[in-house]
Design a protein around this motif. Structure first.
Motif, PDB file in Angstrom:
ATOM      1  N   ALA A   1     -10.259  22.004   7.881  1.00 55.81           N
ATOM      2  CA  ALA A   1     -10.571  20.739   7.274  1.00 55.81           C
ATOM      3  C   ALA A   1      -9.371  19.973   7.624  1.00 55.81           C
ATOM      4  CB  ALA A   1     -10.466  21.027   5.701  1.00 55.81           C
ATOM      5  N   ILE A   2      -8.020  20.343   7.783  1.00 56.31           N
ATOM      6  CA  ILE A   2      -6.871  19.579   7.911  1.00 56.31           C
ATOM      7  C   ILE A   2      -7.101  19.033   9.743  1.00 56.31           C
ATOM      8  CG2 ILE A   2      -4.447  19.431   8.586  1.00 56.31           C
ATOM      9  CD1 ILE A   2      -4.420  21.312   5.934  1.00 56.31           C
ATOM     10  N   GLY A   3      -7.535  19.944  10.397  1.00 55.97           N
ATOM     11  CA  GLY A   3      -7.730  19.606  12.031  1.00 55.97           C
ATOM     12  C   GLY A   3      -8.817  18.640  12.039  1.00 55.97           C
ATOM     13  N   SER A   4      -9.895  18.775  11.308  1.00 56.70           N
ATOM     14  CA  SER A   4     -11.078  17.817  11.249  1.00 56.70           C
ATOM     15  C   SER A   4     -10.345  16.439  11.095  1.00 56.70           C
ATOM     16  CB  SER A   4     -12.162  18.101  10.516  1.00 56.70           C
ATOM     17  OG  SER A   4     -11.783  17.892   9.139  1.00 56.70           O
ATOM     18  N   ALA A   5      -9.669  16.229  10.062  1.00 55.06           N
ATOM     19  CA  ALA A   5      -8.982  14.901   9.584  1.00 55.06           C
ATOM     20  C   ALA A   5      -7.950  14.394  10.759  1.00 55.06           C
ATOM     21  CB  ALA A   5      -8.379  14.961   8.244  1.00 55.06           C
ATOM     22  N   ILE A   6      -7.134  15.378  10.858  1.00 57.84           N
ATOM     23  CA  ILE A   6      -5.979  14.894  12.092  1.00 57.84           C
ATOM     24  C   ILE A   6      -6.664  14.598  13.367  1.00 57.84           C
ATOM     25  CG2 ILE A   6      -3.827  15.425  13.419  1.00 57.84           C
ATOM     26  CD1 ILE A   6      -3.156  17.331  10.742  1.00 57.84           C
ATOM     27  N   GLY A   7      -6.499  13.449  13.823  1.00 55.06           N
ATOM     28  CA  GLY A   7      -7.194  13.171  15.030  1.00 55.06           C
ATOM     29  C   GLY A   7      -6.506  12.100  15.864  1.00 55.06           C
ATOM     30  N   LEU A   8      -7.213  11.481  16.825  1.00 63.17           N
ATOM     31  CA  LEU A   8      -6.437  10.368  17.431  1.00 63.17           C
ATOM     32  C   LEU A   8      -5.991   9.168  16.618  1.00 63.17           C
ATOM     33  CD1 LEU A   8      -9.187  10.396  20.370  1.00 63.17           C
ATOM     34  CD2 LEU A   8      -6.880  11.454  20.551  1.00 63.17           C
ATOM     35  N   GLY A   9      -6.735   8.845  15.434  1.00 64.70           N
ATOM     36  CA  GLY A   9      -6.447   7.888  14.837  1.00 64.70           C
ATOM     37  C   GLY A   9      -5.042   8.101  14.075  1.00 64.70           C
ATOM     38  N   ASN A  10      -4.684   9.326  13.759  1.00 65.39           N
ATOM     39  CA  ASN A  10      -3.282   9.342  13.296  1.00 65.39           C
ATOM     40  C   ASN A  10      -2.089   8.974  14.073  1.00 65.39           C
ATOM     41  OD1 ASN A  10      -5.140  11.428  12.484  1.00 65.39           O
ATOM     42  ND2 ASN A  10      -3.550  11.914  10.861  1.00 65.39           N
TER      43      ASN A  10
ATOM     44  N   GLY B   1     -17.621  10.827   5.228  1.00 61.79           N
ATOM     45  CA  GLY B   1     -18.724  10.118   5.239  1.00 61.79           C
ATOM     46  C   GLY B   1     -19.294  10.413   6.997  1.00 61.79           C
ATOM     47  N   MET B   2     -19.038  11.689   7.369  1.00 62.40           N
ATOM     48  CA  MET B   2     -19.681  12.032   8.825  1.00 62.40           C
ATOM     49  C   MET B   2     -20.187  13.398   8.662  1.00 62.40           C
ATOM     50  SD  MET B   2     -19.251  10.318  11.400  1.00 62.40           S
ATOM     51  CE  MET B   2     -19.424   8.515  10.475  1.00 62.40           C
ATOM     52  N   ALA B   3     -20.626  13.760   7.443  1.00 58.88           N
ATOM     53  CA  ALA B   3     -21.507  14.592   7.007  1.00 58.88           C
ATOM     54  C   ALA B   3     -20.843  16.139   7.389  1.00 58.88           C
ATOM     55  CB  ALA B   3     -22.966  14.962   8.159  1.00 58.88           C
ATOM     56  N   GLY B   4     -19.800  16.337   8.096  1.00 58.85           N
ATOM     57  CA  GLY B   4     -19.239  17.510   8.258  1.00 58.85           C
ATOM     58  C   GLY B   4     -18.508  18.271   7.038  1.00 58.85           C
ATOM     59  N   MET B   5     -17.765  17.427   6.169  1.00 60.67           N
ATOM     60  CA  MET B   5     -17.276  18.108   5.120  1.00 60.67           C
ATOM     61  C   MET B   5     -18.279  18.820   4.037  1.00 60.67           C
ATOM     62  SD  MET B   5     -13.895  17.758   5.264  1.00 60.67           S
ATOM     63  CE  MET B   5     -12.496  16.759   6.584  1.00 60.67           C
ATOM     64  N   TYR B   6     -19.356  18.181   4.066  1.00 60.23           N
ATOM     65  CA  TYR B   6     -20.412  19.027   2.936  1.00 60.23           C
ATOM     66  C   TYR B   6     -20.452  20.274   3.765  1.00 60.23           C
ATOM     67  CZ  TYR B   6     -21.454  14.221   1.467  1.00 60.23           C
ATOM     68  OH  TYR B   6     -21.598  12.910   0.690  1.00 60.23           O
ATOM     69  N   ALA B   7     -20.824  20.626   4.900  1.00 58.81           N
ATOM     70  CA  ALA B   7     -20.935  21.704   5.545  1.00 58.81           C
ATOM     71  C   ALA B   7     -19.712  22.874   5.328  1.00 58.81           C
ATOM     72  CB  ALA B   7     -21.467  21.522   7.061  1.00 58.81           C
ATOM     73  N   TYR B   8     -18.457  22.031   5.683  1.00 61.61           N
ATOM     74  CA  TYR B   8     -17.183  22.870   5.629  1.00 61.61           C
ATOM     75  C   TYR B   8     -17.205  23.402   4.239  1.00 61.61           C
ATOM     76  CZ  TYR B   8     -15.186  22.419  10.384  1.00 61.61           C
ATOM     77  OH  TYR B   8     -14.633  22.390  11.816  1.00 61.61           O
ATOM     78  N   GLY B   9     -17.467  22.417   3.321  1.00 63.49           N
ATOM     79  CA  GLY B   9     -17.450  22.897   1.718  1.00 63.49           C
ATOM     80  C   GLY B   9     -18.626  24.085   1.505  1.00 63.49           C
ATOM     81  N   SER B  10     -19.598  23.828   2.135  1.00 59.07           N
ATOM     82  CA  SER B  10     -20.718  25.008   1.911  1.00 59.07           C
ATOM     83  C   SER B  10     -20.314  26.297   2.270  1.00 59.07           C
ATOM     84  CB  SER B  10     -22.073  24.514   2.562  1.00 59.07           C
ATOM     85  OG  SER B  10     -22.045  24.612   3.914  1.00 59.07           O
ATOM     86  N   PHE B  11     -19.256  26.225   2.844  1.00 61.84           N
ATOM     87  CA  PHE B  11     -18.937  27.699   3.587  1.00 61.84           C
ATOM     88  C   PHE B  11     -17.795  28.281   2.703  1.00 61.84           C
ATOM     89  CE2 PHE B  11     -19.713  25.673   7.915  1.00 61.84           C
ATOM     90  CZ  PHE B  11     -21.303  25.935   7.858  1.00 61.84           C
ATOM     91  N   ILE B  12     -17.509  27.603   1.799  1.00 62.85           N
ATOM     92  CA  ILE B  12     -16.245  28.046   0.771  1.00 62.85           C
ATOM     93  C   ILE B  12     -17.137  28.771  -0.171  1.00 62.85           C
ATOM     94  CG2 ILE B  12     -14.584  27.681  -0.833  1.00 62.85           C
ATOM     95  CD1 ILE B  12     -14.755  24.465  -0.198  1.00 62.85           C
ATOM     96  N   ALA B  13     -16.845  29.974  -0.741  1.00 67.51           N
ATOM     97  CA  ALA B  13     -17.269  31.068  -1.708  1.00 67.51           C
ATOM     98  C   ALA B  13     -17.530  30.156  -2.765  1.00 67.51           C
ATOM     99  CB  ALA B  13     -16.356  32.165  -1.850  1.00 67.51           C
TER     100      ALA B  13
END
Ligand code: PHE
Length: 503
Positions: A19-28, A242-254
């Motif tokens: 999750a942290i890696g997804s947030a940290i990107g070129l924008g930082n 807002g890019m759909a991905g965090m729901y999926a990352y959340g759905s893999f949490i127990a």
């Protein structure tokens, strides 16, 4: 329907790194430091931290929490709220898909520069100062005269793009077990590289002047709405929401695992990285100013200009180890980008497709990689810079992200019920959130995002075509949004049996 076993993060820290890696990107590296300098230095940190706490963190809790609750990615979450909302999830999926098509092209530029760093191809010494811009625009991009002229493919970039997608395929095709492990590296490596670049930057003459530009506070700037726009838009962009991905990352949490604390850790780690990167960037900017005796206004401090022109200028003027610093800097960019890319591809696109159509993971991954690569080819042409990182980015990376984000918070907050979600999250989380959270989600986050869309978007783009482009090219922004929205409703109408595969 039989209970489908969902794939899982194999440990909490793998999830956090991903999750942290997804947030940290070129924008930082190329957006945050520049915004801080542009809008009041240290004073900018105030609205930015406010935005982080009242918008970013509650919104991230929502995306993680909804994904975990429904055990589905974005379209499944909205379908779970009510069949008529599924399109909203798909709209975010289309935006995520289009973002990766050009995000990976920027990574291909970075790879091209890793290779050319070995010989510092853009020139050495003072010549490098003049050589870096033509090298980038003429040699690497072979930039055409405008968006109407696409020109030919730039083969070294095509090669970089192919390499990037092959790497992404191998990271993704085994699912989150491997993604989590890879993320540990793709977060740690760029961090280590940033530390090296910071040390190099701080030991260069002029560094302190650069840092003064970066952080000297101008509190009057707080009265300027542009500053608030800049801060809120950066928070929305930098957290990869807002890019759909965090729901999926959340759905893999127990089902029993924490949500709120993870959202705090992810958001704050990302923002700490931005702040830190600013020191590396502005110490180097100070060095360029001093070495060339030019004012800061003449040094490109943002976006592609910072990374692919100013930084190369600085590298070519450093007293030694030029090639090495070049290699490290561009590798850093590549690693910053890659975890955002597999997040968008896997969480934002592949998982939603699998959830709906029940494709096997290898098949879905291969299809997405190949199609995204083919679309990305457009952005490796001479006119690619105009279309990918600029016009398409405005459409999906700005409007798409903010609109789908605002609508999602409204639908979850008001239709599904913020209170219900809060109770669900609180049941298993380290930190319990109070009723104030409901209002942040229902009112503050959507209002903040809509302020950005209207003030920084519609009002500007309606007054004059975006980016000074001809009207027909700038209008593509609205075409892209309309087409993706239409396709989302179409997908909502498609009936499937849902996921068959047990992973
Ligand atoms: N957060 C990333 C950055 O700061 C950009 C991004 C946005 C990546 C949305 C994925 C999704 O560079």
């Amino acid at each position: 329907m039989a209970e489908v076993t969902r794939e899982r993060w194999t440990s909490r820290h793998f999830f956090l790194f991903a999750a942290i890696g997804s947030a940290i990107g070129l924008g930082n590296v190329w957006r945050f430091p520049y915004l801080t300098y542009e809008y009041g230095g240290g004073a900018f940190l105030i609205p930015w931290i406010i935005g982080l706490i009242v918008m970013g963190v509650p919104w991230m809790m929502m995306e993680f929490g909804m994904g975990r609750y429904f055990q589905r990615s974005a379209p499944g979450v909205f379908e779970g709220i009510g069949k008529k909302w599924e399109w909203l999830g798909w709209w975010a999926v289309f935006c995520a898909f289009l973002i990766i098509t050009y995000y990976t092209v920027i990574m291909a530029w970075a790879l091209r520069y890793v290779v050319s760093s070995f010989t510092v191809e853009w020139g050495m010494g003072k010549a490098g100062a003049e050589g870096a811009a033509p090298y980038f625009f003429e040699k690497v991009l072979n930039l055409s005269s405008g968006p109407g002229v696409l020109g030919g493919l730039q083969w070294p970039l095509v090669a970089g793009l192919a390499f990037t997608w092959i790497a992404l395929f191998f990271i993704m095709f085994k699912g989150v077990r491997v993604i989590g492990r890879v993320a540990v590296w793709t977060v740690s490596i760029p961090w280590a590289l940033l530390v090296i670049l910071l040390i190099r930057g701080l030991t260069l003459p002029g560094a302190v002047d650069g840092l003064n530009y970066y952080l000297t506070p101008d509190f009057n700037a707080l009265r300027n709405p542009d500053l608030w726009f800049g801060a809120f838009s950066q928070i929305a962009f930098t957290l990869s929401l807002g890019m759909a991905g965090m729901y999926a990352y959340g759905s893999f949490i127990a089902k029993k695992a924490d949500v709120t604390n993870n959202a705090f850790i992810t958001s704050f780690s990302n923002c700490a990285t931005s702040f830190f990167a600013g020191f590396a960037v502005f110490s180097t900017v100070g060095f360029i100013m001093q070495a060339l005796s030019i004012p800061i206004g003449d040094v490109a401090t943002k976006s592609v200009g910072l990374a692919f022109v100013s930084y190369p200028v600085a590298i070519s003027m450093m007293p030694g180890a030029n090639a090495l610093i070049g290699i490290l800097f561009f590798l850093c960019l590549f690693f910053l980008g890659i975890d955002s890319a597999f997040f968008l591809a896997y969480g934002g696109v592949i998982t939603p497709i699998r959830d709906k159509f029940g494709l096997s993971r290898v098949k879905a991954t291969a299809i997405v990689c190949v199609i995204a690569f083919l679309i990305g080819l457009i952005f490796t042409t001479s006119g690619g810079l105009y279309w990918g990182p600029d016009i398409l980015d405005r459409a999906v990376g700005f409007y798409g992200l903010l609109l789908t984000g605002a609508l999602a918070c409204i639908v979850v907050g008001w239709v599904y019920g913020a209170k219900k979600l809060r109770e669900h999250i609180n049941e298993t989380s380290d930190i319990k959130v109070g009723a104030w959270w409901d209002w942040l989600l229902k009112v503050v986050v959507p209002a903040g995002l809509l302020f950005v869309v209207i003030y920084g978007g519609f009002m500007k783009d309606i007054a004059a075509p975006y980016g000074g482009y001809p009207l027909w090219a700038a209008s593509m922004i609205w075409v892209i949004l309309a087409v993706t929205l239409g396709l989302s409703f179409w997908l909502q109408a498609v009936k499937t049996k849902g996921p068959k595969e047990v992973s």
